[in-house]
Design a protein around this motif. Structure first.
Motif, PDB file in Angstrom:
ATOM      1  N   PHE A  99      71.937  30.794  93.627  1.00  0.00           N
ATOM      2  CA  PHE A  99      72.417  31.593  94.758  1.00  0.00           C
ATOM      3  C   PHE A  99      73.049  30.746  95.855  1.00  0.00           C
ATOM      4  O   PHE A  99      73.758  31.265  96.700  1.00  0.00           O
ATOM      5  N   ASP A 100      72.771  29.426  95.866  1.00  0.00           N
ATOM      6  CA  ASP A 100      73.354  28.613  96.928  1.00  0.00           C
ATOM      7  C   ASP A 100      74.871  28.529  96.816  1.00  0.00           C
ATOM      8  O   ASP A 100      75.552  28.126  97.749  1.00  0.00           O
ATOM      9  N   LYS A 101      75.428  28.952  95.695  1.00  0.00           N
ATOM     10  CA  LYS A 101      76.877  28.971  95.513  1.00  0.00           C
ATOM     11  C   LYS A 101      77.424  30.396  95.500  1.00  0.00           C
ATOM     12  O   LYS A 101      78.580  30.614  95.171  1.00  0.00           O
ATOM     13  N   SER A 102      76.596  31.366  95.843  1.00  0.00           N
ATOM     14  CA  SER A 102      77.004  32.764  95.815  1.00  0.00           C
ATOM     15  C   SER A 102      76.443  33.470  97.033  1.00  0.00           C
ATOM     16  O   SER A 102      75.391  33.095  97.542  1.00  0.00           O
ATOM     17  N   GLY A 103      77.129  34.486  97.487  1.00  0.00           N
ATOM     18  CA  GLY A 103      76.639  35.256  98.621  1.00  0.00           C
ATOM     19  C   GLY A 103      77.110  36.692  98.519  1.00  0.00           C
ATOM     20  O   GLY A 103      77.881  37.043  97.623  1.00  0.00           O
ATOM     21  N   THR A 104      76.653  37.515  99.434  1.00  0.00           N
ATOM     22  CA  THR A 104      77.076  38.911  99.441  1.00  0.00           C
ATOM     23  C   THR A 104      76.879  39.503 100.829  1.00  0.00           C
ATOM     24  O   THR A 104      76.027  39.045 101.586  1.00  0.00           O
ATOM     25  N   THR A 105      77.694  40.474 101.148  1.00  0.00           N
ATOM     26  CA  THR A 105      77.418  41.325 102.289  1.00  0.00           C
ATOM     27  C   THR A 105      76.785  42.589 101.719  1.00  0.00           C
ATOM     28  O   THR A 105      76.803  42.801 100.504  1.00  0.00           O
ATOM     29  N   ALA A 106      76.238  43.420 102.572  1.00  0.00           N
ATOM     30  CA  ALA A 106      75.640  44.674 102.112  1.00  0.00           C
ATOM     31  C   ALA A 106      75.898  45.763 103.137  1.00  0.00           C
ATOM     32  O   ALA A 106      75.807  45.522 104.340  1.00  0.00           O
ATOM     33  N   CYS A 107      76.216  46.928 102.649  1.00  0.00           N
ATOM     34  CA  CYS A 107      76.352  48.099 103.504  1.00  0.00           C
ATOM     35  C   CYS A 107      75.739  49.269 102.742  1.00  0.00           C
ATOM     36  O   CYS A 107      76.185  49.592 101.642  1.00  0.00           O
ATOM     37  N   CYS A 108      74.689  49.856 103.302  1.00  0.00           N
ATOM     38  CA  CYS A 108      73.961  50.921 102.618  1.00  0.00           C
ATOM     39  C   CYS A 108      73.887  52.167 103.485  1.00  0.00           C
ATOM     40  O   CYS A 108      73.780  52.078 104.716  1.00  0.00           O
ATOM     41  N   VAL A 109      73.933  53.317 102.836  1.00  0.00           N
ATOM     42  CA  VAL A 109      73.852  54.606 103.516  1.00  0.00           C
ATOM     43  C   VAL A 109      72.777  55.434 102.817  1.00  0.00           C
ATOM     44  O   VAL A 109      72.747  55.516 101.591  1.00  0.00           O
ATOM     45  N   PHE A 110      71.910  56.037 103.625  1.00  0.00           N
ATOM     46  CA  PHE A 110      70.866  56.915 103.103  1.00  0.00           C
ATOM     47  C   PHE A 110      71.033  58.265 103.780  1.00  0.00           C
ATOM     48  O   PHE A 110      71.139  58.342 105.013  1.00  0.00           O
ATOM     49  N   ILE A 111      71.079  59.330 102.985  1.00  0.00           N
ATOM     50  CA  ILE A 111      71.262  60.682 103.507  1.00  0.00           C
ATOM     51  C   ILE A 111      70.101  61.550 103.031  1.00  0.00           C
ATOM     52  O   ILE A 111      69.787  61.574 101.845  1.00  0.00           O
ATOM     53  N   LYS A 112      69.495  62.252 103.993  1.00  0.00           N
ATOM     54  CA  LYS A 112      68.384  63.156 103.678  1.00  0.00           C
ATOM     55  C   LYS A 112      68.383  64.279 104.708  1.00  0.00           C
ATOM     56  O   LYS A 112      68.449  64.011 105.916  1.00  0.00           O
ATOM     57  N   ASN A 113      68.311  65.518 104.252  1.00  0.00           N
ATOM     58  CA  ASN A 113      68.230  66.682 105.144  1.00  0.00           C
ATOM     59  C   ASN A 113      69.330  66.683 106.218  1.00  0.00           C
ATOM     60  O   ASN A 113      69.075  66.894 107.392  1.00  0.00           O
ATOM     61  N   LYS A 114      70.545  66.408 105.798  1.00  0.00           N
ATOM     62  CA  LYS A 114      71.724  66.405 106.683  1.00  0.00           C
ATOM     63  C   LYS A 114      71.669  65.335 107.769  1.00  0.00           C
ATOM     64  O   LYS A 114      72.372  65.405 108.764  1.00  0.00           O
ATOM     65  N   HIS A 115      70.819  64.323 107.592  1.00  0.00           N
ATOM     66  CA  HIS A 115      70.767  63.175 108.490  1.00  0.00           C
ATOM     67  C   HIS A 115      71.209  61.950 107.703  1.00  0.00           C
ATOM     68  O   HIS A 115      70.945  61.845 106.501  1.00  0.00           O
ATOM     69  N   MET A 116      71.877  61.028 108.381  1.00  0.00           N
ATOM     70  CA  MET A 116      72.388  59.837 107.725  1.00  0.00           C
ATOM     71  C   MET A 116      71.954  58.589 108.480  1.00  0.00           C
ATOM     72  O   MET A 116      71.986  58.554 109.705  1.00  0.00           O
ATOM     73  N   TRP A 117      71.540  57.576 107.723  1.00  0.00           N
ATOM     74  CA  TRP A 117      71.197  56.278 108.267  1.00  0.00           C
ATOM     75  C   TRP A 117      72.068  55.244 107.570  1.00  0.00           C
ATOM     76  O   TRP A 117      72.261  55.300 106.355  1.00  0.00           O
ATOM     77  N   VAL A 118      72.589  54.300 108.328  1.00  0.00           N
ATOM     78  CA  VAL A 118      73.478  53.267 107.794  1.00  0.00           C
ATOM     79  C   VAL A 118      72.928  51.904 108.191  1.00  0.00           C
ATOM     80  O   VAL A 118      72.495  51.711 109.331  1.00  0.00           O
ATOM     81  N   ALA A 119      72.954  50.969 107.257  1.00  0.00           N
ATOM     82  CA  ALA A 119      72.518  49.600 107.544  1.00  0.00           C
ATOM     83  C   ALA A 119      73.505  48.637 106.900  1.00  0.00           C
ATOM     84  O   ALA A 119      74.067  48.925 105.836  1.00  0.00           O
ATOM     85  N   ASN A 120      73.726  47.513 107.557  1.00  0.00           N
ATOM     86  CA  ASN A 120      74.617  46.525 106.965  1.00  0.00           C
ATOM     87  C   ASN A 120      74.141  45.113 107.279  1.00  0.00           C
ATOM     88  O   ASN A 120      73.437  44.879 108.250  1.00  0.00           O
ATOM     89  N   ALA A 121      74.543  44.200 106.419  1.00  0.00           N
ATOM     90  CA  ALA A 121      74.331  42.771 106.627  1.00  0.00           C
ATOM     91  C   ALA A 121      75.651  42.092 106.298  1.00  0.00           C
ATOM     92  O   ALA A 121      76.270  42.384 105.272  1.00  0.00           O
TER      93      ALA A 121
END
Length: 135
Positions: A99-121
């Protein structure tokens, strides 16, 4: 909800990005994740699987009847915990997976009961769009 996705590799030989789309009809929630791999797909592969699996496990204990403010804090805490633990796991397994030669960003969305949460790195972001088409 209808889901559409697209990914381009640009000038690279291989696509280093990963995504995850999960619709849980039984519990009425959706999870989306985009992982922008850097220098290889190793970190994006690992993070996409690790984050979803651990997020899904942790939300099982949520009381969805809590106030929205309490739910916000709980979901935020779960995202923070899962993202941090993913990073730690990648550090601990860096010899095995290089992994020291690889990386990633992340963007995630969770939807439940018409509510949305978003997280990113990293520098990936989510954009909410609506397609209202009236012929």
């Amino acid at each position: 909800m209808k889901t559409i996705f697209s990914s381009e590799i640009g000038s690279r030989e291989k696509n280093e990005d990963r995504y995850i789309i999960k619709h849980n009809k039984e519990d009425n929630w959706e999870f989306y994740g985009i992982f922008d791999g850097h220098r290889s797909s190793l970190a994006a592969d690992f993070a996409s699987k690790y984050i979803y699996k651990n997020f899904e496990f942790k939300i099982r204990g949520i009381d969805w009847d809590d106030d929205k403010e309490i739910l916000d804090l709980k979901i935020k805490g779960i995202f923070e915990s899962v993202f941090s633990k993913c990073q730690l796991e990648m550090i601990l397994k860096s010899d095995k997976y290089d992994f020291d030669k690889s990386g990633t960003t992340a963007c995630c969305v969770f939807i439940k009961n018409k509510h949305m949460w978003v997280a990113n790195a990293g520098d990936s972001r989510a954009i909410l769009c609506s397609l209202d088409f009236n012929p």
